[in-house]
Scaffold this motif. Structure first.
Motif, PDB file in Angstrom:
ATOM      1  N   PHE A  94       1.860   4.672  -6.508  1.00 24.09           N
ATOM      2  CA  PHE A  94       1.308   3.198  -6.385  1.00 24.09           C
ATOM      3  C   PHE A  94       0.982   2.488  -5.268  1.00 24.09           C
ATOM      4  N   ALA A  95       1.990   2.888  -4.125  1.00 24.14           N
ATOM      5  CA  ALA A  95       1.758   2.111  -2.706  1.00 24.14           C
ATOM      6  C   ALA A  95       0.573   2.830  -2.395  1.00 24.14           C
ATOM      7  N   ARG A  96      -0.005   4.083  -2.424  1.00 22.07           N
ATOM      8  CA  ARG A  96      -0.725   4.712  -1.938  1.00 22.07           C
ATOM      9  C   ARG A  96      -2.241   4.228  -2.451  1.00 22.07           C
ATOM     10  N   ASN A  97      -2.191   4.241  -4.027  1.00 22.47           N
ATOM     11  CA  ASN A  97      -3.498   3.721  -4.608  1.00 22.47           C
ATOM     12  C   ASN A  97      -3.681   2.394  -4.574  1.00 22.47           C
ATOM     13  N   THR A  98      -2.910   1.550  -4.296  1.00 13.34           N
ATOM     14  CA  THR A  98      -2.828  -0.149  -4.053  1.00 13.34           C
ATOM     15  C   THR A  98      -3.079  -0.292  -2.651  1.00 13.34           C
ATOM     16  N   LEU A  99      -3.129   0.650  -1.712  1.00 10.97           N
ATOM     17  CA  LEU A  99      -2.849   0.383  -0.277  1.00 10.97           C
ATOM     18  C   LEU A  99      -2.006  -0.936   0.102  1.00 10.97           C
ATOM     19  N   SER A 100      -0.671  -0.469  -0.482  1.00 12.52           N
ATOM     20  CA  SER A 100       0.427  -1.493  -0.300  1.00 12.52           C
ATOM     21  C   SER A 100       1.489  -0.733   0.702  1.00 12.52           C
ATOM     22  N   SER A 101       2.147  -1.681   1.171  1.00  7.68           N
ATOM     23  CA  SER A 101       3.126  -1.197   2.207  1.00  7.68           C
ATOM     24  C   SER A 101       4.432  -0.960   1.140  1.00  7.68           C
ATOM     25  N   LEU A 102       5.314  -0.031   1.510  1.00  9.63           N
ATOM     26  CA  LEU A 102       6.527   0.040   0.783  1.00  9.63           C
ATOM     27  C   LEU A 102       7.067  -1.055   0.391  1.00  9.63           C
TER      28      LEU A 102
END
Length: 680
Positions: free
Chosen positions: A145-153
């Protein structure tokens, strides 16, 4: 067929979209409005205008869609479209990496699937106590989810697993360990494939130019299902190519995987010099079905700015049936199917849509008890099913001697080798460079005469095609496999091997074959075309996009289910669930039957449990408790999507002895109303 004839088959809106030039284009294509036909016509028109087919790249989300588009373009242009490329995002990026391994720094890699990811996370997680720390599968979902949404942990934790936020430091260490293990074994997961290319073209303009100047046009199907990582991949290329994107923000239902409907909803703001076109003429459903669908989406606070119109005209009004409980609901659907069959209808004219595999179990039980033939769509991916992965494990280690996961699965298949012994063997193998050295090691360790070693030796000498290698592996392992699965539908599983062998015919490399079907999976249920057999289709809504049937049942459209309790305090989740129901409603061609019940036993989450894993899996974890109908949740009742549905749009039939209680709960709740002048 000429391009002129192809264009003549389009309606005016489709023709305008297919022939539009000189700007980036977003085509907002409502359900059943011919988006696939339009994107096919677009590709054919470009080629007819003199664009070389190999200068056009079509991006889709499934292998089947990619293949269908190219084949249908060929039908219209004969051999004039040789070189036209259509692929999934992952396959496209994988081909880019493999075409320039020195640029990306990765010459050889093995693509791992979801189960492989979880196995690595299990190793990295260790023996941390369950309940106090995320499970390996949860860690894998959080990471993706973090990778696909370009979110930080930090952001991903707050959105998906805030209850474990105090474990952020430990989770971060596990994420680092996961990435370290991947790199040391030359593993790429799904997200790596996209991220490597997207990051590369964003940080190096020469690389971006090299990729972008390979194409004049990029056509994107199902744009509403793209995520921020995929947008990061497309955005830098707009200065070199012309984008033609087809999508429907009202059908964006994969937010739990990171899909962002704003990629469609905000397209004009992101690409100011773009053109927005609409397809609103629906060729699938009658107007009565579309009236309910249009009403549902119009009640959203988001502005979808479309209203579907039925080319076919009018038909039957959708019907709503209300029951006491899920068992009565499932029994009625089965009995209604039997009545229709006796009246001359075929089983395969009917489709039952459910939210998840779990919520379809009572329906399966009813269909079985009434001996109604059915097929369930939305289940296991073929190459991720256990019996197929068992065979592929030995092929993986032949292709990549450093494949720790392949070695672990293969070794632990055999009696007398548990995980502890396997780990000891593998730790020594990973220091070796090739399979021959590994075989020598196994000989020295006393396993030279063992069946599993002899199989590796024999397969390592096979020089034929990949399909022959698979066939030989199955033959050598068949007795062990039959013993392992003898009480688990062995006859059905055994037939899968023939299908896998056929899939491999066109491949010359084992690793290429595995990568191809990991990135573009085929589901077990897709061994035959859905329409080839006379069976009722039971299908999850998330698997139903692109499908249609004459008669569609949508089960359990109940208060506390639409929206469900886990979504109630989150506008984004509520609106995604509205879109899920919208997708379900728009699958019906002639007749739409909505069923609901007063006592739904799976819609409320245990307050002690975590957020849902994925839309398809959240009920499977056993984290749900029955709804207490004597203590209704007012917020769930008040937010029910069918509250206020105009009675003239549907017919209603109540099959319950608790009619008045239901109506009171939904419509006629007693209120304390104070009125008069305020004299304070």
């Amino acid at each position: 067929m000429s391009i002129e004839r192809l264009l003549s088959e389009l309606n005016e809106s489709q023709k305008i979209a297919a022939t539009h030039l000189n700007s980036h284009v977003l085509v907002l294509a409502g359900a059943g409005c011919g988006k696939t036909k339009t994107i096919i016509a677009r590709a054919a028109y470009l080629i007819a205008q003199g664009i070389s087919p190999d200068r056009i790249q079509i991006l889709t989300f499934t292998r089947r869609s990619a293949s269908e588009i190219v084949e249908r373009v060929k039908m219209n242009l004969d051999d004039n479209c040789n070189g036209l490329r259509s692929s999934t995002f992952h396959t496209w990026c994988s081909s880019i990496i493999r075409s320039a391994p020195s640029i990306f720094g990765y010459a050889n890699f093995t693509v791992i699937d979801k189960e492989d990811q979880v196995q690595i996370f299990k190793i990295a997680r260790g023996k941390k106590e369950t309940g106090c720390f995320p499970l390996a599968a949860e860690l894998s979902d959080l990471y993706s989810f973090a990778r696909n949404t370009l979110s930080s942990l930090d952001t991903a934790l707050q959105k998906k697993m805030h209850r474990f936020y105090d474990q952020k430091s430990n989770i971060a260490n596990i994420m680092k360990e996961y990435e370290s293990r991947k790199r040391s074994r030359n593993y790429f997961d799904y997200d790596d494939i996209l991220d490597i290319v997207a990051t590369g073209i964003n940080q190096d303009e020469e690389l971006c130019k090299w990729i972008g100047t390979n194409y004049d046009h990029i056509l994107v199907d199902e744009m509403q299902d793209t995520n921020p990582l995929q947008w990061k991949l497309l955005e830098p290329l707009v200065k070199y190519v012309q984008l033609f994107c087809v999508g429907d923000d009202a059908q964006s239902i994969y937010g739990f995987r990171g899909a962002d409907f704003r990629n469609v909803h905000n397209f004009k703001q992101r690409i100011p010099n773009s053109t927005i076109l609409k397809l609103e003429d629906n060729y699938r459903s009658t107007q009565e079905i579309l009236d309910v669908s249009n009403w549902l989406i119009s009640k959203s606070p988001l502005n979808y700015d479309k209203k579907l119109k039925a080319v076919r005209g009018n038909g039957l009004a959708p019907s709503i049936h209300t029951f006491d409980n899920e068992w009565e609901e499932a029994r009625w659907i089965a009995e209604d199917l039997i009545k229709r069959k006796k009246s001359g209808s075929s089983w395969n004219e009917h489709m039952i849509l459910v939210r998840t595999n779990y919520s379809g179990r009572k329906l399966e039980a009813s269909l079985l008890s009434k001996e109604i033939p059915y097929q369930f769509i939305g289940g296991t991916k073929l190459l991720e099913s256990a019996h197929v992965k068992d065979v592929l494990s030995v092929l993986r280690i032949l292709g990549n001697n450093q494949d720790e996961i392949g070695w672990m699965r293969y070794l632990t298949l055999w009696p007398g080798i548990g995980e502890v012994k396997a780990v000891k063997i593998i730790s020594k193998i990973l220091d070796l460079n090739n399979i021959q050295d590994s075989l020598k090691l196994l000989d020295n360790e006393g396993f030279g005469a063992s069946e599993f070693t002899l199989i590796i030796k024999e397969l390592s000498e096979v020089k034929g095609a990949v399909s022959q290698l698979i066939s030989q592996a199955v033959n050598l392992m068949i007795q062990m496999l039959e013993k392992k699965y003898k009480n688990q539908d062995w006859d059905k599983r055994k037939r899968d091997y023939d299908f896998v062998e056929k899939l491999a015919v066109k491949h010359t490399s084992v690793l290429d074959f595995i990568e191809d079907y990991i990135l573009n999976p085929i589901f077990v249920s897709q061994r035959k075309e859905i329409d080839d057999v006379d069976k009722v289709t039971l299908i999850t809504i998330h698997s139903a996009k692109g499908t249609e049937r004459d008669v569609c049942y949508i089960s359990n459209v109940s208060p506390r289910s639409y929206p469900s309790s886990y979504a109630i305090n989150n506008l984004d989740l509520i609106e995604e669930e509205r879109r899920v129901l919208y997708v379900a409603l728009t699958r019906a061609k002639n007749e739409l039957i909505v069923t609901r019940n007063f006592r739904t036993t799976w819609a409320r989450q245990d307050a002690r449990s975590s957020e849902p894993q994925t839309e398809e899996e959240k009920e499977e974890e056993g984290k749900l408790e029955p709804v207490d109908r004597n203590n209704p949740d007012d917020s769930l009742i008040e937010s029910y999507f069918f509250n206020g549905l105009p009675i003239q749009l549907v017919s209603e039939d109540v099959h319950t002895t608790e009619t008045q209680q239901l109506r009171q709960a939904l419509i006629e709740r007693q209120l304390t109303i104070k009125f008069g002048i305020d004299i304070s």
